[in-house]
Design a protein around this motif. Structure first.
Motif, PDB file in Angstrom:
ATOM      1  N   ASN A 386       0.822  -1.215   0.000  1.00  0.00           N
ATOM      2  CA  ASN A 386       0.000   0.000   0.000  1.00  0.00           C
ATOM      3  C   ASN A 386       0.855   1.263   0.000  1.00  0.00           C
ATOM      4  O   ASN A 386       0.528   2.249  -0.671  1.00  0.00           O
ATOM      5  N   TYR A 389       2.128   1.783  -3.519  1.00  0.00           N
ATOM      6  CA  TYR A 389       1.069   2.291  -4.403  1.00  0.00           C
ATOM      7  C   TYR A 389       0.879   3.785  -4.197  1.00  0.00           C
ATOM      8  O   TYR A 389       0.675   4.546  -5.144  1.00  0.00           O
ATOM      9  N   GLU A 390       0.942   4.190  -2.934  1.00  0.00           N
ATOM     10  CA  GLU A 390       0.780   5.614  -2.646  1.00  0.00           C
ATOM     11  C   GLU A 390       1.947   6.409  -3.239  1.00  0.00           C
ATOM     12  O   GLU A 390       1.762   7.492  -3.800  1.00  0.00           O
ATOM     13  N   ARG A 396      -4.037   4.684  -2.569  1.00  0.00           N
ATOM     14  CA  ARG A 396      -3.760   3.681  -1.526  1.00  0.00           C
ATOM     15  C   ARG A 396      -4.914   2.687  -1.459  1.00  0.00           C
ATOM     16  O   ARG A 396      -6.073   3.089  -1.267  1.00  0.00           O
ATOM     17  N   PRO A 397      -4.622   1.396  -1.632  1.00  0.00           N
ATOM     18  CA  PRO A 397      -5.695   0.397  -1.535  1.00  0.00           C
ATOM     19  C   PRO A 397      -6.329   0.408  -0.152  1.00  0.00           C
ATOM     20  O   PRO A 397      -5.638   0.545   0.864  1.00  0.00           O
ATOM     21  N   GLY A 403      -5.530  -4.828  -3.165  1.00  0.00           N
ATOM     22  CA  GLY A 403      -4.100  -4.616  -3.002  1.00  0.00           C
ATOM     23  C   GLY A 403      -3.313  -5.868  -3.329  1.00  0.00           C
ATOM     24  O   GLY A 403      -3.354  -6.375  -4.455  1.00  0.00           O
TER      25      GLY A 403
END
Length: 503
Positions: A386, A389-390, A396-397, A403
């Motif tokens: 996460n 991803y951010e 963010r999942p 995710g």
């Protein structure tokens, strides 16, 4: 001398018989894997895991046994032609890796992966990583052990990567991913800052049964050989098989008909490569696909350069209108824009556009590399995933399902697989450019639904060679130059610059 040549010829024929036997065991494994993901009853796992484990052991023992070792020794100095030498090269590479791995470890990995698959499905459905985590930890440990047996003095992740891309090297993968990240992140930032408003023509629900009819329409349009294939549904779309039986799967979302279509076209690309392999070399490396970089280049070429192009939608939109009257007002340009929209909030790799897709790959590459090295504990995967991803995608999942549980690969023990997606995308652009250099612009042929020439070019320059060439040599033969990301970067810069008014 003649007697020695005759002896080598006889040895080679016996060697090929053994190679074909090993290949057929592998084909049976693939079919059982397909069945597990598509048709097997929910409670079939205990038996299936043992079946797959047994076949893995048989294949490993045949490949690493004294008979194979003897053939390879006898053929080491034999006067072989180019095709024979390539077969021996490929089998020797597999033998040398496999001979270092104990059979009981191969069995254990296979059985553990078969047990992991339903746990991954359950964890994803329940949005609970803890259901899958213990089995994932087992697989990580097993694959570390596997890599250590093959070469204890090298980076274990590099060793695992070579199971999927044996010739380009992890350095090439890392350099390519770095180049893509450095070039694409600013492009995506420019896109998100632009005032362009791309069309969104798909509103409402699109029932699954009709989407499946449309998926079959698109396969017909592209020229899928139904006599040697079939279409089914799977939680994670995939293609499998050989030149006589190349199957595709897809999945459906009633709010997103484009997702199923692009997925189907992607898997068609894999299948058409498999179907283009020479029938007469079935069961040997000359009748097998080169590797996952090349395989992925075929799926991404058909998905992106054909299926996401405006000329394709000028051809195919009437079929969609017949199936779904709610898109009667949509134009080919509308669908083209929808198929290539760079979304700000997409968490799912297989639904990503051509640009942010590679950031999804970078996340997976970094996470699994740290897992295998021991820098990252399995229990920390969701948080690290996460965070990345951010950092890379600005989102963010909120769930594990969106995710770190979204992909099937780790449940198979497939660590080192993900970089080949980006390598394949890059190669797809290079091959498409080479095809246009030889055939002329392909837009008009796509608009008319005429794909025979592109099929023929790919078969002549890629498919028919099987594993005759190494990856880098195949790229050189097909395009006249070495592997490069330049064509992909030029292609996306031009395409998305026009779509988002960046020029």
């Amino acid at each position: 001398m003649a007697t020695e040549a005759a002896q080598h010829s006889e040895t080679y024929e016996e060697f090929i018989t053994l190679v074909e036997r090993i290949s057929n065991v592998g084909s049976a494994q693939s079919l059982l894997n397909w069945d597990q993901e598509v048709m097997m009853p929910e409670e079939g796992t205990p038996a299936r895991s043992k079946q797959l484990s047994a076949l893995s052991a048989v294949s490993h023992e045949l490949l690493t046994g004294e008979e194979m070792a003897g053939y390879l020794d006898e053929l080491a100095d034999a006067d072989l032609d180019a095709e024979q030498a390539a077969v021996v090269r490929e089998v020797r590479r597999k033998y040398e890796r496999a001979a270092r791995v104990p059979t009981d470890l191969v069995e254990t990995i296979s059985q553990t992966a078969a047990e992991a698959h339903p746990l991954w499905k359950e964890a994803k459905a329940e949005d609970d990583f803890s259901i899958f985590a213990p089995k994932l930890e087992e697989l990580v440990e097993l694959k570390r052990e596997y890599a250590e047996h093959i070469d204890p003095d090298r980076d274990p992740y590099a060793v695992l990567f070579e199971d999927y891309e044996p010739y380009l090297g992890l350095d090439t993968a890392e350099e390519t991913l770095t180049e893509l990240r450095d070039e694409l992140v600013p492009l995506v930032e420019d896109i998100r800052a632009s005032d362009a408003d791309l069309a969104t023509p798909f509103e409402g629900e699109f029932d699954e049964a009709t989407q499946e009819e449309l998926a079959r329409d698109v396969l017909d349009t592209l020229g899928y050989d139904w006599d040697r294939g079939r279409l089914d549904v799977a939680p994670h779309p995939f293609s499998t098989g050989n030149q006589f039986d190349a199957r595709v799967t897809t999945r459906f979302d009633e709010s997103d008909p484009l997702g199923a279509l692009t997925s189907t076209v992607h898997e068609f690309g894999h299948a058409t490569y498999t179907l283009g392999l020479p029938d007469e070399h079935y069961g040997t490396p000359l009748g097998e696909s080169r590797d996952l970089t090349v395989h992925e280049s075929q799926s991404r070429l058909w998905e992106n350069h054909v299926g996401r192009s405006e000329p394709f939608w000028q051809r195919f939109l009437p079929s969609m209108r017949e199936r779904f009257p709610q898109v009667d007002d949509a134009t080919p340009r509308d669908v083209y824009e929808a198929a290539n929209t760079v979304k700000e909030d997409n968490l799912i790799r297989v639904e990503a556009d051509e640009l942010t897709y590679h950031m999804h790959i970078v996340v997976r590459f970094e996470v699994e590399k740290e897992l295998i090295s021991g820098e990252l504990d399995v229990e920390d995967v969701p948080e690290v995933w996460n965070d990345k991803y951010e950092e890379y995608l600005g989102i963010r999942p909120e769930t594990d399902a969106e995710g770190c549980l979204q992909d099937i690969h780790w449940s198979h023990g497939s660590f080192g697989y993900f970089p080949t997606y980006s390598l394949g995308s890059v190669l797809a652009a290079q091959l498409y450019e080479a095809a246009e250099d030889d055939l002329g612009a392909l837009d008009e042929r796509t608009r008319e639904g005429e794909f025979d020439e592109l099929h023929a070019w790919l078969t002549e320059n890629v498919h028919q060679h099987g594993c005759l060439y190494t990856t880098d040599d195949l790229v050189q033969e097909a395009t006249g130059e070495g592997f490069t990301a330049d064509y992909f970067l030029d292609y996306v810069t031009e395409k998305y610059g026009e779509l988002y008014d960046l020029h």
